[in-house]
Design a protein around this motif. Structure first.
Motif, PDB file in Angstrom:
ATOM      1  N   TYR A  82       0.823  -1.218   0.000  1.00  0.00           N
ATOM      2  CA  TYR A  82       0.000   0.000   0.000  1.00  0.00           C
ATOM      3  C   TYR A  82       0.851   1.259   0.000  1.00  0.00           C
ATOM      4  O   TYR A  82       0.315   2.362  -0.061  1.00  0.00           O
ATOM      5  CB  TYR A  82      -0.904  -0.003   1.259  1.00  0.00           C
ATOM      6  CG  TYR A  82      -0.100  -0.275   2.512  1.00  0.00           C
ATOM      7  CD1 TYR A  82       0.538   0.758   3.180  1.00  0.00           C
ATOM      8  CD2 TYR A  82       0.077  -1.582   2.985  1.00  0.00           C
ATOM      9  CE1 TYR A  82       1.328   0.497   4.285  1.00  0.00           C
ATOM     10  CE2 TYR A  82       0.865  -1.844   4.091  1.00  0.00           C
ATOM     11  CZ  TYR A  82       1.483  -0.788   4.731  1.00  0.00           C
ATOM     12  OH  TYR A  82       2.270  -1.037   5.815  1.00  0.00           O
ATOM     13  N   ALA A  84      10.934   7.898   7.747  1.00  0.00           N
ATOM     14  CA  ALA A  84      11.892   7.352   6.780  1.00  0.00           C
ATOM     15  C   ALA A  84      11.486   5.938   6.420  1.00  0.00           C
ATOM     16  O   ALA A  84      10.851   5.241   7.217  1.00  0.00           O
ATOM     17  CB  ALA A  84      13.302   7.328   7.376  1.00  0.00           C
ATOM     18  N   ASN A 104       9.187   8.269  13.619  1.00  0.00           N
ATOM     19  CA  ASN A 104       8.360   7.213  13.031  1.00  0.00           C
ATOM     20  C   ASN A 104       9.228   6.440  12.041  1.00  0.00           C
ATOM     21  O   ASN A 104       9.253   6.743  10.850  1.00  0.00           O
ATOM     22  CB  ASN A 104       7.143   7.851  12.336  1.00  0.00           C
ATOM     23  CG  ASN A 104       6.178   6.825  11.774  1.00  0.00           C
ATOM     24  OD1 ASN A 104       6.359   5.620  11.933  1.00  0.00           O
ATOM     25  ND2 ASN A 104       5.161   7.292  11.106  1.00  0.00           N
ATOM     26  N   PHE A 148       3.258   2.493  13.476  1.00  0.00           N
ATOM     27  CA  PHE A 148       1.905   2.017  13.179  1.00  0.00           C
ATOM     28  C   PHE A 148       1.948   0.510  12.970  1.00  0.00           C
ATOM     29  O   PHE A 148       2.839  -0.009  12.287  1.00  0.00           O
ATOM     30  CB  PHE A 148       1.356   2.676  11.904  1.00  0.00           C
ATOM     31  CG  PHE A 148       1.264   4.184  11.980  1.00  0.00           C
ATOM     32  CD1 PHE A 148       1.246   4.849  13.198  1.00  0.00           C
ATOM     33  CD2 PHE A 148       1.187   4.941  10.817  1.00  0.00           C
ATOM     34  CE1 PHE A 148       1.161   6.237  13.261  1.00  0.00           C
ATOM     35  CE2 PHE A 148       1.104   6.329  10.867  1.00  0.00           C
ATOM     36  CZ  PHE A 148       1.097   6.973  12.086  1.00  0.00           C
ATOM     37  N   GLU A 194      -0.196  -0.933  11.238  1.00  0.00           N
ATOM     38  CA  GLU A 194      -0.811  -1.080   9.900  1.00  0.00           C
ATOM     39  C   GLU A 194      -2.052  -1.952  10.028  1.00  0.00           C
ATOM     40  O   GLU A 194      -3.150  -1.456   9.938  1.00  0.00           O
ATOM     41  CB  GLU A 194       0.160  -1.634   8.846  1.00  0.00           C
ATOM     42  CG  GLU A 194       1.604  -1.098   8.915  1.00  0.00           C
ATOM     43  CD  GLU A 194       1.756   0.402   8.726  1.00  0.00           C
ATOM     44  OE1 GLU A 194       0.748   1.113   8.649  1.00  0.00           O
ATOM     45  OE2 GLU A 194       2.907   0.879   8.685  1.00  0.00           O
ATOM     46  N   LYS A 210      10.032  -6.018   7.498  1.00  0.00           N
ATOM     47  CA  LYS A 210       8.717  -5.704   8.066  1.00  0.00           C
ATOM     48  C   LYS A 210       7.743  -6.869   7.941  1.00  0.00           C
ATOM     49  O   LYS A 210       6.678  -6.866   8.555  1.00  0.00           O
ATOM     50  CB  LYS A 210       8.158  -4.431   7.393  1.00  0.00           C
ATOM     51  CG  LYS A 210       7.001  -3.792   8.131  1.00  0.00           C
ATOM     52  CD  LYS A 210       6.734  -2.379   7.649  1.00  0.00           C
ATOM     53  CE  LYS A 210       5.417  -1.838   8.164  1.00  0.00           C
ATOM     54  NZ  LYS A 210       5.169  -0.463   7.724  1.00  0.00           N
ATOM     55  N   LYS A 223      -4.524   6.214   1.632  1.00  0.00           N
ATOM     56  CA  LYS A 223      -4.729   7.259   0.631  1.00  0.00           C
ATOM     57  C   LYS A 223      -4.128   6.852  -0.710  1.00  0.00           C
ATOM     58  O   LYS A 223      -3.245   6.004  -0.786  1.00  0.00           O
ATOM     59  CB  LYS A 223      -4.007   8.533   1.083  1.00  0.00           C
ATOM     60  CG  LYS A 223      -4.549   9.169   2.322  1.00  0.00           C
ATOM     61  CD  LYS A 223      -5.789   9.978   2.097  1.00  0.00           C
ATOM     62  CE  LYS A 223      -5.553  11.112   1.133  1.00  0.00           C
ATOM     63  NZ  LYS A 223      -6.749  11.938   0.954  1.00  0.00           N
ATOM     64  N   ARG A 269      -3.757  13.685   5.881  1.00  0.00           N
ATOM     65  CA  ARG A 269      -4.416  12.710   4.994  1.00  0.00           C
ATOM     66  C   ARG A 269      -5.906  13.032   4.928  1.00  0.00           C
ATOM     67  O   ARG A 269      -6.588  12.671   3.983  1.00  0.00           O
ATOM     68  CB  ARG A 269      -4.276  11.295   5.554  1.00  0.00           C
ATOM     69  CG  ARG A 269      -2.888  10.681   5.464  1.00  0.00           C
ATOM     70  CD  ARG A 269      -2.897   9.345   6.151  1.00  0.00           C
ATOM     71  NE  ARG A 269      -1.613   8.668   6.172  1.00  0.00           N
ATOM     72  CZ  ARG A 269      -0.690   8.849   7.102  1.00  0.00           C
ATOM     73  NH1 ARG A 269      -0.900   9.719   8.070  1.00  0.00           N
ATOM     74  NH2 ARG A 269       0.449   8.193   7.073  1.00  0.00           N
ATOM     75  N   GLN A 326       4.588  10.497  -0.171  1.00  0.00           N
ATOM     76  CA  GLN A 326       4.193   9.180   0.332  1.00  0.00           C
ATOM     77  C   GLN A 326       2.703   8.949   0.150  1.00  0.00           C
ATOM     78  O   GLN A 326       2.250   7.837  -0.037  1.00  0.00           O
ATOM     79  CB  GLN A 326       4.584   9.003   1.799  1.00  0.00           C
ATOM     80  CG  GLN A 326       4.575   7.521   2.149  1.00  0.00           C
ATOM     81  CD  GLN A 326       4.465   7.253   3.610  1.00  0.00           C
ATOM     82  OE1 GLN A 326       4.199   8.147   4.398  1.00  0.00           O
ATOM     83  NE2 GLN A 326       4.648   6.012   3.986  1.00  0.00           N
TER      84      GLN A 326
END
Ligand code: SAM
Length: 481
Positions: free
Chosen positions: A112, A151, A186, A209, A211, A227, A290, A330, A369
Motif C-alpha cells: 500500500y 523514513a 516514526n 503504526f 498497519e 517488516k 490514501k 491525509r 508518500q
C-alpha cells in the motif's frame, strides 16, 4: 493455540486472534442489549473524586460492543461522551506538528506504500545534512516547533546512525527565533539497543503504526523485507520501552483490514502496554489509506466511511481517555473538524509528505508518500482552529521537563497537567503570533489568549503566564511550566 495474556511479551498472546474473534462474536450477540450498552457508557463517564476527575476507560470488549451497535441514539450518546471527555482532559488545546521525510529508500514490500522496494517509478531521495538543515529552516519559518521524522527502512541508505545524525542536526538549528524543540520518530521496528540510542538522542515519542493487527493480512500486505516479521513489528513498542523510551505511539492504517478487528486489536495493544509496563500508549494515530503514486486505494476493499471513522475516533477517546490522538493531513478540513471535536488532540499542518518538500516552491508530488487532502498553510490552519474556539499549541514542555511515561500519565490522571498545558499553550501561541502569523491571525489570536487566561485554574500560574506572555511580546522566548 496461543492463550490470551495482556501481560505477555509475545505478540500472539497479547494481540490474540482467538480473543479478537471471541470479542467480535460477543459484540454481535450484545449489540442490541441496551442494558449492557447503558452500563458500558456509564462506566466510561468522567467521575469526580477527591483527586480530581477520573475516567475508567473501556476494555476492547466493551468498545467493540459499542462499535457493533448501530442504534442512532447510542451513537449520539457515544459522541456526546467523547466530546465531554475531550473537553475535560484536553480543554480546547490542539497540539501542532509537521512530518519531516528524511529518506524514501526502503527495502520493504508494503503493498500500500509507494516507497516499497519494488517501485521503480518513484525517484529515490535521501536528505543530506545540509538539506535537513534547509528543510528545518523552512519548517521553523512557518512556526513549527515539533516534528515527526519519517523514513523508509534501508540498512545501507538510512541506518540508525543516519537517523541519529539527522536528529542531532535538527536540534542544533536555531534560526531567527525558531527552534525544533521536540522530534518524534516514526521509523521501522528496531532493536532495544537502537531504541536506547534514540532515547539518548533526546527523542519525544517513538511512533510505529501496526498497519493491521490481522496477522494473515499483515503477512500478505508485507510480503517481503524485515517488516514481513509480524511478531518483531508488533513487539517493537515493548522493545522501545525496554530501551528506555516510555512515550510510545500506536496506530492502525484504516482501510487495510476490517475496522472492527482493528479497533479491537488496537485497544488490546494499549491494554498490553498498561499491563506489562504500567503505562499506556502516549498517542494513537488514526491514518486512513490514501491514493499515492503506484497505489490505488480502491484495490484495498476495507475502506471506511467518514461516519465510521468518526465513530472509531470517539470510541478511542472514551476507551483510552489519557492517550493523545493524532490526525494528519491525509484527512480533509471537513473530516478534521469533525474528529477534533470528538477527541483528536494533535494535528499536523502544512505538511509535505515528500523528501525535501518543504524547500520547494510548489508542493512536489513525485516523491510524495500519500496525497495530502488538507493543503492549507500553517497560518491558515492556526486561524481556522482559533475561529472554531480551539487553542493551537506549539508546546513541547512535557518531555523537556521529564514528564514522560508514568510521570506524565499520573499527572494526566489527577488532572494536574492542566496547570501546565493551558499556560504553555497560550505562551507558545503568543510566540507564533509574534514571529510567524499574518495580521489577521494575530488579531484573532490576541483576543483568544485574553479570553483563555480565565481557563488557567491557579491564580498564581495565571499571573505568571500573563507576565511571561508580556515578556514574549518584548522578545524573550521559550518559557514553560
Ligand atoms: N518505514 C516506517 C515503517 O514502516 O513503519 C516508517 C513510517 S512510514 C514513512 C509512515 C506510515 O505511512 C506507515 O506506517 C503507513 O501507515 C503510512 N502509509 C503508507 N502508505 C500509505 C498510503 N498510501 N496512505 C496513507 N498512509 C500510508
Amino acid at each position: 493455540m496461543a492463550i490470551y495474556d495482556p501481560k505477555s511479551l509475545k505478540a500472539e498472546e497479547f494481540i490474540n486472534h482467538e480473543e479478537i474473534l471471541r470479542t467480535l462474536e460477543y459484540a454481535d450477540a450484545h449489540k442490541n442489549d441496551m442494558e449492557l450498552i447503558s452500563a458500558i457508557l456509564k462506566k466510561a463517564e468522567p467521575v469526580e473524586t477527591e483527586d480530581g476527575v477520573k475516567c475508567a476507560g473501556l476494555t476492547h470488549r466493551e468498545a467493540s460492543v459499542l462499535l457493533a451497535c448501530e442504534d442512532e441514539e447510542v451513537l449520539h450518546r457515544i459522541e456526546n461522551l467523547a466530546e465531554r471527555i475531550k473537553e475535560r482532559f484536553y480543554g480546547k488545546r490542539i497540539v501542532m506538528f509537521a512530518p519531516l521525510y528524511l529518506s524514501n529508500y526502503c527495502v520493504n514490500g508494503c503493498t500500500y506504500c509507494p516507497y516499497h522496494g519494488q517501485n521503480k517509478t518513484i525517484p529515490r531521495k535521501k536528505l543530506t545534512q545540509e538539506e535537513v538543515k534547509a528543510e528545518v529552516i523552512a519548517l521553523q519559518d512557518m512556526g513549527h516547533k515539533r516534528l515527526a521524522i519519517e523514513a523508509g527502512e534501508h540498512p545501507v541508505h538510512n541506518p540508525l546512525e543516519y537517523i541519529l545524525e539527522c536528529i542531532k542536526t535538527i536540534y542544533s538549528i536555531k534560526h531567527k527565533n525558531g527552534a525544533i524543540r521536540r522530534v518524534n520518530v516514526n521509523i521501522a521496528a528496531t532493536t532495544v539497543e537502537n531504541y536506547r540510542k534514540l532515547k539518548e538522542a533526546g527523542i519525544g515519542t517513538y511512533i510505529l503504526f501496526q498497519e493491521t493487527y490481522h496477522k494473515e493480512s499483515y503477512l500478505q500486505l508485507h510480503p517481503t523485507g524485515p517488516k514481513h516479521d509480524y511478531d518483531y513489528h508488533t513487539e517493537a513498542h515493548d522493545r522501545a520501552m525496554q530501551g528506555g523510551i516510555d512515550d510510545v505511539g500506536l496506530g492502525v492504517l484504516f482501510g487495510l483490514d476490517k475496522y472492527r478487528y482493528e479497533l479491537c486489536g488496537l485497544l488490546m495493544h494499549a491494554e498490553h502496554l498498561e499491563a506489562a509496563f504500567g503505562v499506556g500508549p502516549h498517542t494513537i494515530s488514526v491514518p486512513r489509506l490514501k491514493r499515492a503514486a503506484d497505489i490505488d486505494p480502491s484495490k484495498f476493499d476495507n475502506g471506511i466511511s467518514d461516519d465510521i471513522f468518526a465513530k472509531i475516533c470517539a470510541l478511542i477517546r472514551i476507551s483510552v481517555p489519557y492517550t493523545g490522538m493524532i490526525i494528519s493531513t491525509r484527512e480533509s478540513q471537513e473530516v478534521r473538524e469533525r474528529v477534533i471535536r470528538l477527541g483528536v488532540s494533535q494535528i499536523s499542518g502544512a505538511s509535505r509528505t515528500s523528501v525535501g518538500g518543504y524547500t520547494e516552491e510548489e508542493r512536489p508530488t513525485d516523491t510524495e508518500q500519500f496525497d495530502v487532502s488538507d493543503q492549507r498553510t500553517l497560518d491558515e490552519v492556526v486561524r481556522w482552529l482559533m475561529e472554531m474556539g480551539y487553542i493551537p499549541s506549539f508546546c513541547t514542555a512535557c518531555y523537556r521537563e521529564g514528564r514522560t511515561g508514568d510521570r506524565f500519565m499520573a499527572l494526566c490522571k489527577n488532572g494536574q497537567i492542566q496547570n501546565c498545558c493551558q499556560p504553555n499553550a497560550l505562551m507558545t501561541l503568543k510566540e507564533f503570533l509574534m514571529d510567524y502569523a499574518s495580521e489577521e491571525t494575530v488579531k484573532v489570536g490576541e483576543a483568544l489568549i485574553e479570553k483563555e487566561y480565565a481557563n488557567i485554574k491557579s491564580d498564581k500560574v495565571r499571573a505568571i503566564c500573563k507576565d511571561r506572555v508580556q515578556k514574549i511580546a518584548e522578545g524573550i522566548r521559550d518559557f514553560r511550566f
